[in-house]
Scaffold this active site. Structure first.
Site, PDB file in Angstrom:
ATOM      1  N   LYS A 272      66.029  31.903  38.034  1.00 50.59           N
ATOM      2  CA  LYS A 272      67.133  32.150  38.965  1.00 50.59           C
ATOM      3  C   LYS A 272      66.978  31.421  40.293  1.00 50.59           C
ATOM      4  O   LYS A 272      67.982  31.048  40.910  1.00 50.59           O
ATOM      5  CB  LYS A 272      67.309  33.652  39.182  1.00 50.59           C
TER       6      LYS A 272
ATOM      7  N   TRP B 297      67.275  33.976  32.492  1.00 44.46           N
ATOM      8  CA  TRP B 297      67.992  33.874  33.766  1.00 44.46           C
ATOM      9  C   TRP B 297      67.101  34.332  34.921  1.00 44.46           C
ATOM     10  O   TRP B 297      66.991  33.666  35.950  1.00 44.46           O
ATOM     11  CB  TRP B 297      69.269  34.697  33.682  1.00 44.46           C
ATOM     12  N   ASP B 298      66.456  35.465  34.741  1.00 44.05           N
ATOM     13  CA  ASP B 298      65.599  35.998  35.801  1.00 44.05           C
ATOM     14  C   ASP B 298      64.456  35.037  36.134  1.00 44.05           C
ATOM     15  O   ASP B 298      64.093  34.864  37.300  1.00 44.05           O
ATOM     16  CB  ASP B 298      65.049  37.355  35.375  1.00 44.05           C
ATOM     17  N   MET B 299      63.912  34.397  35.127  1.00 42.96           N
ATOM     18  CA  MET B 299      62.758  33.527  35.353  1.00 42.96           C
ATOM     19  C   MET B 299      63.122  32.223  36.053  1.00 42.96           C
ATOM     20  O   MET B 299      62.293  31.627  36.743  1.00 42.96           O
ATOM     21  CB  MET B 299      62.057  33.246  34.022  1.00 42.96           C
TER      22      MET B 299
ATOM     23  N   LEU C 298      68.937  37.335  29.617  1.00 39.09           N
ATOM     24  CA  LEU C 298      68.712  37.820  30.980  1.00 39.09           C
ATOM     25  C   LEU C 298      67.281  37.557  31.444  1.00 39.09           C
ATOM     26  O   LEU C 298      67.043  37.300  32.631  1.00 39.09           O
ATOM     27  CB  LEU C 298      69.033  39.312  31.067  1.00 39.09           C
TER      28      LEU C 298
END
EC number: 4.6.1.17
Length: 244
Positions: free
Chosen positions: A223, A219-221, A216
């Site tokens: 997105k 993913w956040d970095m 996650l």
């Protein structure tokens, strides 16, 4: 780096995430609570006033959230699904994804769902390992620094820190972690393996949690590069997360 959102307007942000898992109970209360505090665990999320709810249906676990704020809430509800399923005793999670995210000037309507809570049951050895795989569109971006930092290095650090923090969300005793290591591989997807040794109680949920947090975080970095023209994530998802 936590991205500067100070000049963005407050609008209503909504997202719903889901995953498949075979569980006998649905710890929806833990999932909803975890979504509201996700920024304490995923390092680059902004704290926000999220309202969240969770439910189970037909073998899927759902979390949805809404906030009148300056940034999206999709990572928060993804985190809620992860924690909710671990709190429900899941040892295998599939297809953890964002079903929909919206940004609008009027508040979306979300149903009031009665959430339930059940104590986690820990079973297993004092050594545990987990494996996770995430499908991404732009795999090369994972291998190099982006605006927020280096995805792989940040994910390794976030996983190590969170290997000791799951008990804050689930309650009950915390394993006395004696050893932790993580391996992240980028081939045709992003793969993560974690290994944890504890002194007293099984760290199996922590192995899964730390692997999920690593994915996650990545993913956040990345997105902003994974969204399609409608701001959705049709091709980005955690395809599997399970104990080895």
């Amino acid at each position: 780096m936590i991205v500067d959102i100070s000049k963005k307007p407050d609008v209503f942000r909504y997202a719903r995430a889901s995953a498949n898992a075979d569980v006998k109970k649905c710890n929806t209360a833990v999932a909803a609570k975890a979504a509201t505090v996700a920024s304490r665990y995923l390092p680059f999320l902004h704290p926000l006033p999220l309202s969240a709810t969770a439910w189970c249906k037909d073998g899927k676990f759902y979390v949805e959230g809404i906030a009148h704020w300056q940034t999206g809430v999709e990572m928060d509800v993804l985190f809620g699904v992860l924690v909710g399923l671990l709190g429900s005793g899941a040892v295998k999670i599939e297809n953890l994804r964002v079903e929909i995210k919206q940004k609008q000037t009027t508040p979306p309507i979300i149903e009031n769902v009665n959430t339930s809570e059940a104590p986690i049951t820990r079973e297993g050895d004092l050594v545990a390992s987990a494996y996770g795989r995430m499908k991404v569109v732009n795999l090369d971006i994972v291998k190099n620094p982006v605006e927020k930092g280096h995805p792989i290095y940040a994910a390794q650090t976030a996983a190590a820190l969170n290997a000791k923090r799951l008990c804050e969300l689930l309650g009950g005793p915390c394993p006395s972690v004696q050893h932790f290591k993580i391996e992240i591989i980028t081939s045709d997807s992003v793969e993560v393996r974690t290994f944890i040794k504890a002194r007293d109680i099984t760290p199996a949920p922590e192995a899964l949690f730390s692997a999920g947090v690593a994915l996650l975080t990545i993913w956040d970095m990345i997105k902003k590069y994974e969204k399609d023209e409608n701001g959705q994530y049709p091709y980005t998802y955690i395809s599997e997360l399970h104990l080895d």
